[in-house]
Design an enzyme around this catalytic site. Structure first.
Site, PDB file in Angstrom:
ATOM      1  N   ASP A 305      46.303  44.652  42.714  1.00  0.00           N
ATOM      2  CA  ASP A 305      46.243  45.721  43.701  1.00  0.00           C
ATOM      3  C   ASP A 305      47.491  45.610  44.581  1.00  0.00           C
ATOM      4  O   ASP A 305      47.971  44.503  44.870  1.00  0.00           O
ATOM      5  CB  ASP A 305      44.975  45.570  44.542  1.00  0.00           C
ATOM      6  N   GLU A 348      45.724  52.448  43.853  1.00  0.00           N
ATOM      7  CA  GLU A 348      46.794  51.466  43.674  1.00  0.00           C
ATOM      8  C   GLU A 348      46.307  50.244  42.907  1.00  0.00           C
ATOM      9  O   GLU A 348      46.949  49.183  42.922  1.00  0.00           O
ATOM     10  CB  GLU A 348      47.345  51.034  45.046  1.00  0.00           C
TER      11      GLU A 348
END
Length: 430
Positions: A305, A348
Site C-alpha cells: 500500500d 492505492e
C-alpha cells in the site's frame, strides 16, 4: 439363268437388310451427289423433313433448311468433296417444315467411284440438341456457382486424400498467388510453401481419418510474421470410384480474434495502471492455491500500500495521484518473475501472488520492492519529484489454510502491521 436370278435375289435381300439397319440406327443417314442433291435418305431423315424419300431424293438442302444458316452446312460439304477428307463437326439448322432449331454432330465422308474419283458424300447426323442444352445449362450453373463461391467472404477449396487440390475459389488463388487453373490438380506442397502445406495438412488429415464433418480454429503466420486466425469447416465426401475428398470453408477471423483478445485484456486489466485487476488476481490466485495444496508446494502473497497517499491527492490533486500509481506499477512490473501475478486490488493497494517460493525468498522480494520505491522518487511531468514510500505485508501458505482467502487475509493483516510499525516497512504474518 437360275444362278443370275439367285444372285439378284441375294443382292436385293442384302439391300433390304442394310436398308432396315440404316432405318433403325438411331441417326440420320444420307448421301448426296456433287451438286448437293440427295441420293439416299433413311427413315429418320424422312421423319425429320416430314417428307417421303421419293420427294427428298434429287433435291438439295435449300428445300429443307433455312437458307440464312445454310452456309455452314454447304461449306462443310464443299470441304469434304474438294479436299477429299472426312469431317466431324457440329451443325445447327432450322427445319423449314417445323421451325425447330436443332444441333447435330455430323460425320461426313467422300464417296469414291472405282477409279478413285469423288462422286458425292455420305453423312451420319446425330441429334445432340438436348445434350447441347444440358451442356449450356451446366455451364450456366457452373458460372453461377463460380460467381457465388468467388464472392463469398471465405476461402473455399477441395482436396483429396492424396493432398491434391480438386477446386479452389478466387480467394484461395489470391492467397496462394497463382491462377486457380495452375493450382487445381496440383499437390498442396507443390503450390504452397512446405511449412504452410504441412500446417494445414495436419487438420485436413484428421478429417480424412475420422471421416466426419469438423469445425476447427486454425492459425497461420504469414511472411511478414503476422498471425492470422481462421474458423474452418471441413466436410469429407466420396464419389463412386473416386478418392476420398474434402471440401473446406475457411473464414479469416483475425479481426474478431484480436477484438476478443482486446475484450479479454480489458476484462483482466486495471484501466489506470494497465496491470492485472482485482478480478483476474483472485480468479488465478484461487486456482494457484488449489494447485499448490494438491502438490504440496510453497506459495506467498505480498500486499502493498502507498504510504500517505491521501496527502498526495490532497496536495497535488487526483490526476497527479493517478500518475503516481501508474509510475509505481511501471517500476514494480519489470522486477517480478514471469510466473508471479501483479495486480491492483483497489485505490492505492496492490498485491503480488508468488507461486512456488519459500518464506525467506518472499521476504527478500518484498524488501527489494520497498527499497526500489525508497530509492527512486516518482517524477511527474518533469517538474514534480515525490519521495513515495510503500508498506508491505507478507504471508506464506500453511497446511491449515482451507482456501486462498485464508492466505490473503494474513497478508492484508501483515500490511496493517507494517503501517503500524511506522510505514516504509515489510512485515511477515505467520
Amino acid at each position: 439363268m437360275t444362278n443370275k436370278i439367285n444372285n439378284t435375289e441375294s443382292l436385293l435381300q442384302q439391300i433390304s437388310v442394310m436398308s432396315s439397319v440404316l432405318d433403325n440406327i438411331g441417326s440420320y443417314v444420307f448421301s448426296k451427289d456433287l451438286a448437293g442433291k440427295y441420293t439416299y435418305v433413311n427413315a429418320n431423315v424422312e421423319a425429320l423433313f416430314q417428307r417421303p424419300a421419293k420427294y427428298i431424293i434429287g433435291k438439295n438442302d435449300s428445300h429443307f433448311f433455312d437458307l440464312d444458316i445454310l452456309d455452314e452446312l454447304l461449306e462443310n460439304d464443299r470441304k469434304v468433296i474438294n479436299e477429299k477428307v472426312s469431317l466431324t463437326s457440329e451443325e445447327t439448322n432450322v427445319i423449314k417444315s417445323t421451325g425447330k432449331i436443332l444441333t447435330y454432330k455430323v460425320i461426313k465422308n467422300p464417296i469414291f467411284n472405282d477409279i478413285g474419283e469423288v462422286i458425292g458424300l455420305s453423312g451420319i447426323s446425330t441429334d445432340i440438341t438436348a445434350q447441347k442444352a444440358l451442356e449450356t445449362d451446366n455451364q450456366n450453373q457452373k458460372h453461377l456457382l463460380d460467381v457465388v463461391l468467388n464472392n463469398v467472404d471465405a476461402y473455399i477449396y477441395m482436396k483429396d486424400a492424396e493432398r491434391r487440390y480438386r477446386y479452389v475459389n478466387s480467394r484461395v488463388a489470391e492467397l496462394i498467388g497463382l491462377p486457380a487453373k495452375e493450382i487445381i490438380g496440383k499437390f498442396d506442397h507443390d503450390v504452397v510453401p512446405p511449412k504452410y502445406a504441412e500446417h494445414f495438412w495436419k487438420s485436413d488429415k484428421i478429417v480424412f481419418e475420422k471421416n466426419e464433418k469438423m469445425v476447427m480454429n486454425e492459425t497461420l503466420e504469414d511472411a511478414d510474421k503476422k498471425v492470422h486466425h481462421y474458423l474452418s469447416t471441413k466436410v469429407p465426401f466420396q464419389l463412386n470410384g473416386d478418392l476420398q475428398t474434402m471440401v473446406a470453408f475457411s473464414t479469416d477471423v483475425t479481426e474478431l480474434y484480436q477484438l476478443k483478445e482486446k475484450f479479454e485484456q480489458l476484462a483482466n486489466t486495471d484501466e489506470l495502471t494497465a496491470i492485472y485487476n482485482r478480478r483476474y488476481f483472485f480468479e488465478n490466485a484461487n486456482r494457484e492455491f488449489k494447485r499448490a495444496k494438491r502438490h504440496q508446494q510453497p506459495m506467498a502473497v505480498i500486499s502493498l500500500d502507498v504510504d500517505h497517499f491521501k496527502a498526495v491527492n490532497d496536495q497535488y490533486g487526483h490526476p497527479i495521484g493517478d500518475q503516481v500509481l501508474i509510475k509505481i506499477a511501471q517500476l514494480i512490473a519489470p522486477t517480478i518473475r514471469a510466473e508471479d501475478i501483479f495486480a491492483r486490488i483497489g485505490g492505492e493497494e496492490f498485491s503480488i501472488l508468488l507461486p512456488n517460493i519459500s518464506q525467506s525468498k518472499s521476504l527478500q522480494a518484498a524488501e527489494r520492492l520497498r527499497e526500489l520505491l525508497d530509492t527512486n522518487p516518482i517524477l511527474i511531468n518533469n517538474n514534480i519529484k515525490l519521495p513515495i514510500k510503500i508498506s508491505l505485508g507478507v504471508s506464506v501458505i500453511k497446511a491449515s489454510d482451507s482456501c486462498f482467502q485464508d492466505l490473503y487475509s494474513r497478508s492484508d493483516s501483515a500490511l496493517y502491521k507494517a503501517k503500524s510499525h511506522g510505514r516504509n516497512h515489510v512485515y511477515l504474518m505467520d
